[in-house]
Design a protein around this motif. Structure first.
Motif, short mmCIF file in Angstrom:
data_model
loop_
_atom_site.label_atom_id
_atom_site.label_comp_id
_atom_site.label_asym_id
_atom_site.label_seq_id
_atom_site.Cartn_x
_atom_site.Cartn_y
_atom_site.Cartn_z
N UNK A 272 0.85 -1.20 0.00
CA UNK A 272 0.00 0.00 0.00
C UNK A 272 0.88 1.24 0.00
N UNK A 273 0.62 2.15 -0.94
CA UNK A 273 1.42 3.37 -1.06
C UNK A 273 0.56 4.52 -1.56
N UNK A 274 0.99 5.71 -1.22
CA UNK A 274 0.34 6.93 -1.71
C UNK A 274 1.37 7.68 -2.55
N UNK A 275 1.00 8.00 -3.77
CA UNK A 275 1.89 8.74 -4.66
C UNK A 275 1.98 10.19 -4.22
N UNK B 69 6.76 8.16 -3.79
CA UNK B 69 5.69 7.57 -2.96
C UNK B 69 6.07 7.48 -1.50
N UNK B 70 5.03 7.38 -0.67
CA UNK B 70 5.21 6.98 0.72
C UNK B 70 4.48 5.64 0.86
N UNK B 71 5.21 4.63 1.29
CA UNK B 71 4.64 3.30 1.46
C UNK B 71 4.25 3.13 2.92
N UNK B 72 2.99 2.74 3.14
CA UNK B 72 2.45 2.56 4.49
C UNK B 72 1.86 1.14 4.55
N UNK B 73 2.67 0.14 4.88
CA UNK B 73 2.16 -1.23 4.91
C UNK B 73 0.92 -1.34 5.81
N UNK B 74 -0.12 -1.94 5.27
CA UNK B 74 -1.36 -2.12 6.02
C UNK B 74 -2.27 -0.90 6.02
N UNK B 75 -1.87 0.16 5.36
CA UNK B 75 -2.69 1.38 5.32
C UNK B 75 -4.03 1.19 4.64
N UNK B 76 -4.14 0.15 3.82
CA UNK B 76 -5.39 -0.10 3.10
C UNK B 76 -6.53 -0.50 4.02
#
Length: 94
Positions: A27-30, A72-79
Motif C-alpha cells: 500500500x502506497x500513496x503517490x 511515494x510513501x509506502x504505508x504497509x497495512x494502510x489499506x
C-alpha cells in the motif's frame, strides 16, 4: 568562533488514505496524489532530507511504519484504514 546552525525547513504534504493504492505491504500513496504547502498538487517529495514524520489522523507514527521515496510513501497495512482518514507527511530538509 560562533556555531552556525544548518539551514532547516519543512515541506508538508496532505491528503487522505483513500488516495493510496495497493494492499497490505504494497500500500502506497503517490506524491502526486497529495497537496503541498501551497495547496497545489505535489509533483514529488524532496529527494534529499534530514528526516520525515508521517501523521495519520493527526497522530505521529513511529519511524519504522513507512518508507519515503521521491515518488511515494509506502504505508504497509494502510489499506485497512477508512479512506477518509487524513494523512500528512512532513519532510524536514536541510
Amino acid at each position: 568562533m560562533p556555531i552556525i546552525k544548518p539551514f532547516m525547513a519543512s515541506r508538508k504534504f496532505s491528503g487522505t488514505i483513500g488516495a493510496g493504492t495497493g494492499i497490505g505491504a504494497t500500500f502506497a500513496i503517490a506524491a502526486t496524489a497529495l497537496t503541498d504547502d501551497t495547496g497545489a498538487l505535489a509533483t514529488a517529495f524532496p529527494g534529499s532530507f534530514a528526516y520525515y514524520v508521517l501523521y495519520i489522523n493527526g497522530q505521529p507514527q513511529n519511524a519504522n511504519i513507512s518508507t519515503l521515496t521521491t515518488t511515494t510513501i509506502t504505508i504497509p497495512g494502510g489499506d485497512v484504514l477508512d479512506p477518509l482518514t487524513p494523512v500528512i507527511v512532513e519532510v524536514v530538509v536541510n
